[in-house]
Write a protein that holds these residues in place. Structure first.
Motif, PDB file in Angstrom:
ATOM      1  N   THR A   1     -20.329  -4.102 -37.995  1.00 52.03           N
ATOM      2  CA  THR A   1     -21.303  -3.376 -38.793  1.00 52.03           C
ATOM      3  C   THR A   1     -22.702  -3.607 -38.237  1.00 52.03           C
ATOM      4  OG1 THR A   1     -19.921  -3.709 -40.733  1.00 52.03           O
ATOM      5  CG2 THR A   1     -22.209  -3.080 -41.122  1.00 52.03           C
ATOM      6  N   LYS A   2     -23.407  -2.498 -37.980  1.00 53.61           N
ATOM      7  CA  LYS A   2     -24.778  -2.594 -37.491  1.00 53.61           C
ATOM      8  C   LYS A   2     -25.622  -3.336 -38.524  1.00 53.61           C
ATOM      9  CE  LYS A   2     -28.510   0.038 -35.533  1.00 53.61           C
ATOM     10  NZ  LYS A   2     -28.926   1.245 -34.883  1.00 53.61           N
ATOM     11  N   ARG A   3     -26.477  -4.219 -38.053  1.00 55.65           N
ATOM     12  CA  ARG A   3     -27.283  -5.037 -38.957  1.00 55.65           C
ATOM     13  C   ARG A   3     -28.637  -4.405 -39.244  1.00 55.65           C
ATOM     14  NH1 ARG A   3     -25.462 -10.830 -36.351  1.00 55.65           N
ATOM     15  NH2 ARG A   3     -23.467 -10.895 -37.449  1.00 55.65           N
ATOM     16  N   LEU A   4     -29.399  -4.091 -38.241  1.00 55.77           N
ATOM     17  CA  LEU A   4     -30.683  -3.408 -38.438  1.00 55.77           C
ATOM     18  C   LEU A   4     -31.113  -2.781 -37.137  1.00 55.77           C
ATOM     19  CD1 LEU A   4     -33.281  -5.111 -37.113  1.00 55.77           C
ATOM     20  CD2 LEU A   4     -32.929  -6.522 -39.089  1.00 55.77           C
ATOM     21  N   ASN A   5     -32.088  -1.901 -37.218  1.00 60.47           N
ATOM     22  CA  ASN A   5     -32.645  -1.253 -36.045  1.00 60.47           C
ATOM     23  C   ASN A   5     -33.983  -1.923 -35.748  1.00 60.47           C
ATOM     24  OD1 ASN A   5     -34.070   0.391 -34.267  1.00 60.47           O
ATOM     25  ND2 ASN A   5     -33.118   2.256 -35.032  1.00 60.47           N
ATOM     26  N   PRO A   6     -34.066  -2.712 -34.675  1.00 61.60           N
ATOM     27  CA  PRO A   6     -35.307  -3.441 -34.399  1.00 61.60           C
ATOM     28  C   PRO A   6     -36.485  -2.525 -34.078  1.00 61.60           C
ATOM     29  CG  PRO A   6     -33.801  -3.636 -32.544  1.00 61.60           C
ATOM     30  CD  PRO A   6     -33.046  -2.961 -33.662  1.00 61.60           C
ATOM     31  N   TYR A   7     -36.210  -1.305 -33.604  1.00 62.51           N
ATOM     32  CA  TYR A   7     -37.281  -0.364 -33.262  1.00 62.51           C
ATOM     33  C   TYR A   7     -37.977   0.173 -34.507  1.00 62.51           C
ATOM     34  CZ  TYR A   7     -34.833  -0.565 -28.841  1.00 62.51           C
ATOM     35  OH  TYR A   7     -34.233  -1.012 -27.698  1.00 62.51           O
ATOM     36  N   THR A   8     -37.257   0.280 -35.607  1.00 63.62           N
ATOM     37  CA  THR A   8     -37.884   0.726 -36.853  1.00 63.62           C
ATOM     38  C   THR A   8     -38.349  -0.461 -37.696  1.00 63.62           C
ATOM     39  OG1 THR A   8     -35.717   0.907 -37.935  1.00 63.62           O
ATOM     40  CG2 THR A   8     -36.618   2.909 -36.944  1.00 63.62           C
ATOM     41  N   ALA A   9     -37.651  -1.588 -37.595  1.00 64.89           N
ATOM     42  CA  ALA A   9     -38.017  -2.763 -38.391  1.00 64.89           C
ATOM     43  C   ALA A   9     -39.298  -3.429 -37.885  1.00 64.89           C
ATOM     44  CB  ALA A   9     -36.868  -3.773 -38.399  1.00 64.89           C
ATOM     45  N   ALA A  10     -39.491  -3.442 -36.576  1.00 65.84           N
ATOM     46  CA  ALA A  10     -40.665  -4.109 -35.992  1.00 65.84           C
ATOM     47  C   ALA A  10     -41.060  -3.415 -34.688  1.00 65.84           C
ATOM     48  CB  ALA A  10     -40.373  -5.575 -35.756  1.00 65.84           C
ATOM     49  N   PRO A  11     -41.510  -2.178 -34.765  1.00 67.07           N
ATOM     50  CA  PRO A  11     -41.794  -1.412 -33.545  1.00 67.07           C
ATOM     51  C   PRO A  11     -42.848  -2.062 -32.641  1.00 67.07           C
ATOM     52  CG  PRO A  11     -42.596  -0.250 -35.494  1.00 67.07           C
ATOM     53  CD  PRO A  11     -41.789  -1.409 -35.974  1.00 67.07           C
TER      54      PRO A  11
ATOM     55  N   THR B   1     -43.432  -5.184 -32.221  1.00 65.71           N
ATOM     56  CA  THR B   1     -42.842  -6.353 -31.582  1.00 65.71           C
ATOM     57  C   THR B   1     -41.950  -5.946 -30.417  1.00 65.71           C
ATOM     58  OG1 THR B   1     -42.915  -7.513 -33.683  1.00 65.71           O
ATOM     59  CG2 THR B   1     -41.461  -8.419 -32.021  1.00 65.71           C
ATOM     60  N   MET B   2     -41.340  -4.773 -30.491  1.00 61.05           N
ATOM     61  CA  MET B   2     -40.452  -4.298 -29.431  1.00 61.05           C
ATOM     62  C   MET B   2     -41.223  -3.720 -28.239  1.00 61.05           C
ATOM     63  SD  MET B   2     -37.476  -5.126 -30.425  1.00 61.05           S
ATOM     64  CE  MET B   2     -36.492  -4.269 -29.199  1.00 61.05           C
ATOM     65  N   LYS B   3     -42.460  -3.279 -28.466  1.00 61.44           N
ATOM     66  CA  LYS B   3     -43.232  -2.606 -27.407  1.00 61.44           C
ATOM     67  C   LYS B   3     -43.402  -3.427 -26.130  1.00 61.44           C
ATOM     68  CE  LYS B   3     -45.806   0.844 -29.981  1.00 61.44           C
ATOM     69  NZ  LYS B   3     -47.130   1.288 -30.434  1.00 61.44           N
ATOM     70  N   PRO B   4     -43.701  -4.732 -26.196  1.00 57.89           N
ATOM     71  CA  PRO B   4     -43.868  -5.476 -24.940  1.00 57.89           C
ATOM     72  C   PRO B   4     -42.581  -5.530 -24.096  1.00 57.89           C
ATOM     73  CG  PRO B   4     -44.871  -6.669 -26.749  1.00 57.89           C
ATOM     74  CD  PRO B   4     -44.097  -5.533 -27.357  1.00 57.89           C
ATOM     75  N   LEU B   5     -41.439  -5.635 -24.738  1.00 58.31           N
ATOM     76  CA  LEU B   5     -40.182  -5.668 -23.995  1.00 58.31           C
ATOM     77  C   LEU B   5     -39.897  -4.304 -23.371  1.00 58.31           C
ATOM     78  CD1 LEU B   5     -37.887  -7.520 -23.132  1.00 58.31           C
ATOM     79  CD2 LEU B   5     -36.672  -6.883 -25.227  1.00 58.31           C
ATOM     80  N   ILE B   6     -40.209  -3.248 -24.078  1.00 66.28           N
ATOM     81  CA  ILE B   6     -40.050  -1.892 -23.540  1.00 66.28           C
ATOM     82  C   ILE B   6     -40.986  -1.703 -22.347  1.00 66.28           C
ATOM     83  CG2 ILE B   6     -40.390   0.557 -24.055  1.00 66.28           C
ATOM     84  CD1 ILE B   6     -39.542  -0.192 -27.002  1.00 66.28           C
ATOM     85  N   ALA B   7     -42.208  -2.189 -22.454  1.00 69.51           N
ATOM     86  CA  ALA B   7     -43.173  -2.082 -21.349  1.00 69.51           C
ATOM     87  C   ALA B   7     -42.712  -2.899 -20.143  1.00 69.51           C
ATOM     88  CB  ALA B   7     -44.552  -2.538 -21.807  1.00 69.51           C
TER      89      ALA B   7
ATOM     90  N   ARG C   1     -29.270 -10.036 -26.178  1.00 62.88           N
ATOM     91  CA  ARG C   1     -29.346 -10.802 -27.422  1.00 62.88           C
ATOM     92  C   ARG C   1     -29.771  -9.918 -28.593  1.00 62.88           C
ATOM     93  NH1 ARG C   1     -28.694 -13.568 -23.381  1.00 62.88           N
ATOM     94  NH2 ARG C   1     -28.206 -15.773 -23.305  1.00 62.88           N
ATOM     95  N   ILE C   2     -30.651  -8.970 -28.327  1.00 63.56           N
ATOM     96  CA  ILE C   2     -31.062  -8.031 -29.377  1.00 63.56           C
ATOM     97  C   ILE C   2     -29.893  -7.131 -29.760  1.00 63.56           C
ATOM     98  CG2 ILE C   2     -32.543  -6.030 -29.841  1.00 63.56           C
ATOM     99  CD1 ILE C   2     -34.670  -7.525 -28.028  1.00 63.56           C
ATOM    100  N   ALA C   3     -29.233  -6.558 -28.765  1.00 63.11           N
ATOM    101  CA  ALA C   3     -28.127  -5.630 -29.041  1.00 63.11           C
ATOM    102  C   ALA C   3     -26.958  -6.334 -29.720  1.00 63.11           C
ATOM    103  CB  ALA C   3     -27.658  -4.960 -27.751  1.00 63.11           C
TER     104      ALA C   3
END
Length: 154
Positions: A2-12, A14-20, A135-137
């Protein structure tokens, strides 16, 4: 699973530096084929189905041979990988399993034979980044797309 949460919507933010960082590494000058192999190998070790699905599809789209992807888990035994790729894969194994390996000198020395100091940093950041994505996925139970329905055993 079961999916737990979407980190992109929960903490966008915070995710930006990893995407960059991911975007920077894509344009780092490291060969795209090498980047795919490293991402696949770390994701195999970590058991990240989401990342394995994504990166195998990306690698195939960019011309990687299926045989090299199929044999990646046994790269030590295959002649399909160049000395540079083998050094990168050994470094990937070593850093992904850091609590077991402690990044041995002989693995580092082999990386130094095939990568400049700048490339070594880029390779190390690539390995660190894919381990973070794994680890995120895995932690948030990101499900890979279902390309085909499961076939029941006869």
């Amino acid at each position: 699973m079961t999916k737990r949460l979407n980190p992109y919507t929960a903490a966008p933010e915070t995710m930006k530096p990893l995407i960059a960082l991911e975007a920077t590494l894509k344009e780092s000058g490291l060969e795209h084929s090498l980047i795919h192999l490293v991402k696949m190998r770390a994701s195999q070790i970590n058991g990240c189905a989401y990342c394995l699905h994504m990166h195998s599809a990306d690698a195939l789209k960019e011309g990687e041979s299926p045989a090299r992807l199929f044999l990646l888990d046994a790269w030590h035994e295959s002649a399909l990988y160049s000395p540079r790729e083998r050094a990168a894969l050994a470094w990937t194994d070593s850093l992904t399993l850091i609590s077991q390996t402690h990044a041995p000198d002989e693995v580092y020395e082999e990386v130094q034979r095939h990568f400049s100091p700048e490339e070594t940093v880029k390779l190390t950041m690539l390995i660190a980044t894919i381990n973070s994505w794994n680890r995120i996925a895995i932690g948030f139970r990101s499900a890979h797309p279902n390309d085909r329905p499961a076939v029941a055993a006869a």
